[in-house]
Design an enzyme around this catalytic site. Structure first.
Site, short mmCIF file in Angstrom:
data_model
loop_
_atom_site.label_atom_id
_atom_site.label_comp_id
_atom_site.label_asym_id
_atom_site.label_seq_id
_atom_site.Cartn_x
_atom_site.Cartn_y
_atom_site.Cartn_z
N TYR A 1 20.48 13.60 -39.66
CA TYR A 1 21.88 13.92 -39.35
C TYR A 1 22.16 13.62 -37.87
CZ TYR A 1 26.09 16.78 -38.61
OH TYR A 1 27.35 17.22 -38.28
N LYS B 1 22.17 22.04 -28.52
CA LYS B 1 21.57 23.29 -28.97
C LYS B 1 20.76 24.04 -27.89
CE LYS B 1 21.83 21.88 -33.81
NZ LYS B 1 22.68 22.72 -34.62
N ASP C 1 17.13 11.35 -31.45
CA ASP C 1 18.12 12.41 -31.53
C ASP C 1 17.36 13.73 -31.49
OD1 ASP C 1 19.92 14.35 -32.19
OD2 ASP C 1 20.82 13.28 -33.88
N1 PLP Z 1 21.89 15.64 -34.33
C1 PLP Z 1 21.13 16.54 -34.94
C2 PLP Z 1 19.69 16.21 -35.19
C3 PLP Z 1 21.67 17.78 -35.33
O1 PLP Z 1 20.89 18.66 -35.97
C4 PLP Z 1 23.01 18.06 -35.05
C5 PLP Z 1 23.63 19.33 -35.44
O2 PLP Z 1 23.07 20.12 -36.17
C6 PLP Z 1 23.78 17.08 -34.40
C7 PLP Z 1 23.19 15.89 -34.05
C8 PLP Z 1 25.23 17.31 -34.09
O3 PLP Z 1 25.34 18.21 -33.05
P1 PLP Z 1 26.67 19.06 -32.86
O4 PLP Z 1 26.76 19.99 -34.04
O5 PLP Z 1 26.47 19.78 -31.55
O6 PLP Z 1 27.80 18.12 -32.80
#
Ligand code: PLP
Length: 414
Positions: free
Chosen positions: A122, A250, A222
């Site tokens: 994701y 996070k 990521d």
């Molecule tokens: N990338 C990863 C691996 C994530 O787990 C998340 C959110 O859970 C995101 C990107 C997106 O981050 P945000 O919710 O702060 O937009």
């Protein structure tokens, strides 16, 4: 409700009054041991004094300036000190946003359009990346050539033309795809946390790094979940592979809305001098920067990771033992700071396809039974630890887990 990812909370979304250490107190006065941790950020627990104090002090000076602050410089210096790939950094407000900046930068630098992502990973909810995150079995296509499946109604099909999807943890497939020489960047969760909690196979990240280098492709990790969670330097430090760019969110600010894009200076400089646009009214908001600096100091100087490794390991082993004692086929995998419990499968989960065999229905009933016993865990199987989850909290959790499991298994056994 303002995020679809909270719609899955069972039996009903909770109204939370306040947080204290590892606990949440809901509007009915229930005290819950919290393993949601805001979906990952709260690595220092819900009310770390130093972080709250730093934010308060900054707030006393004003709210927003559209200028630089000492807090931003300090936060940036700490990111660069802690994260192996970070020679320069830019701050934003969410993981979703900084991922967009990373992809734009990669396209600008390489002059190529295609971005390669992996099934089950994701990278935010926007049209150009929300593909094949949780595709249903009947639309996935063959394992060796996954179909590109939109994750939302209303998603622009044209935005998916520049994304290719592969299965993760398959070095040969990745090498073969990159050899075509048309991929701007490979983006992946280096330790895959959005589907199960899957470690890379031995040699996989090394192979990805080498294939990117050989084909002029940028490697983007990521680390929105793994960053500052699985170690102070993220998964890249823990697994010892340095990407070209990495995205964070996070845990970087323990619940304040902060994200970061970090990476090689020769790439990052293109934002300032190479015509690559990245903006945002709230980027590097002073209050959140003061909080970020306080969090990163705590992560650098304290014993946060030792505590999480010790207690998280006890929890993982304890849960695995309770399931084994009752003869329940199950997998407990991941690392102590973020692990995953899956029922109905006892072979390793190595990619999204493997995870489709998991018994989600029984697991959702188990989390409801846990909640009734004062333990809040994610319905999708993930468990996040903070350094405030001490031995007593883990013992209490394991006692609740045993009891909840017996309730959930009863109809099957009887
Ligand atoms: N990338 C990863 C691996 C994530 O787990 C998340 C959110 O859970 C995101 C990107 C997106 O981050 P945000 O919710 O702060 O937009």
């Amino acid at each position: 409700m303002s995020s679809n990812f909270r719609l899955g909370i069972r039996p009903t979304p909770l109204v939370i009054e306040r947080g204290e250490g590892p606990y949440l107190i809901d509007a009915d006065g229930n005290r819950l041991i919290d393993y949601y941790l805001g979906m990952g950020p709260m690595i220092l627990g819900h009310d770390p004094d130093a972080v709250i104090e730093a934010a308060r002090r900054q707030l006393d000076k004003g709210i927003l300036f559209a200028g630089q602050t000492e807090a931003e410089f300090e936060a940036a210096r700490l990111v660069c000190e802690l994260v192996p790939c970070a020679e320069m950094v830019r701050f934003g407000g969410s993981g979703t946003e900084v991922i967009q900046a990373a992809l734009r930068l990669a396209r600008a630098v390489t002059g190529r359009r295609t971005v390669l992502k992996f099934e089950g990973h994701y990278h935010g909810w926007l049209d150009n990346v929300h593909w094949s995150v949780a595709p249903p079995a009947d639309r996935c296509g063959p394992r060796e050539a996954p179909a590109r499946v939109a994750g939302s109604a209303g998603q622009d099909p044209a935005a998916g033309e520049a994304i290719d999807v592969l299965g993760w943890n398959d070095a040969d497939a990745l090498r073969a795809r990159l050899e075509r020489g048309d991929v701007a960047a490979v983006i992946m969760e280096p330790l895959m946390c959005n589907t199960s909690a899957i470690q890379p196979e031995p040699g996989y990240l090394e192979a990805a790094r080498a294939a990117c280098d050989a084909t002029g492709t940028l490697l983007i990790f990521d680390e929105v979940i793994t960053g500052f969670r699985v170690s102070a330097g993220g998964a890249q430090a823990r697994l010892d592979i340095t990407p070209d760019l990495a995205t964070f969110g996070k845990a970087i600010a323990n619940g304040f809305p902060v994200a970061a894009l970090a990476g090689r200076a020769d790439l990052m400089e293109r934002f300032a001098s190479g015509g690559v646009l990245h903006g945002g009214t709230y980027n590097a908001h002073p209050v959140t920067m003061a909080a970020t600096a306080a969090v990163l100091r705590a992560l650098r100087d304290g014993d946060v990771y030792d505590r999480i490794e010790a207690q998280g390991r006890r929890l993982m082993d304890g849960i695995a033992a309770l399931l084994a004692e009752r003869g329940v086929p199950a997998r407990v995998q991941g690392v102590p700071a973020i692990f995953h419990v899956a029922l109905g499968i006892d072979t390793p989960i190595r990619n999204y396809r493997d995870s489709m065999a998991v018994d989600r229905e029984t697991y959702t009933r188990l989390t409801a039974a846990l909640l009734a016993r004062g333990v809040r865990a994610l319905e999708r199987g993930a468990w996040f630890l903070s350094c405030e989850h001490d031995a007593g909290v883990i013992d209490q959790t394991l006692a609740a887990f045993a009891d909840a499991l017996d309730e959930v298994l009863e109809p099957v056994a009887g």
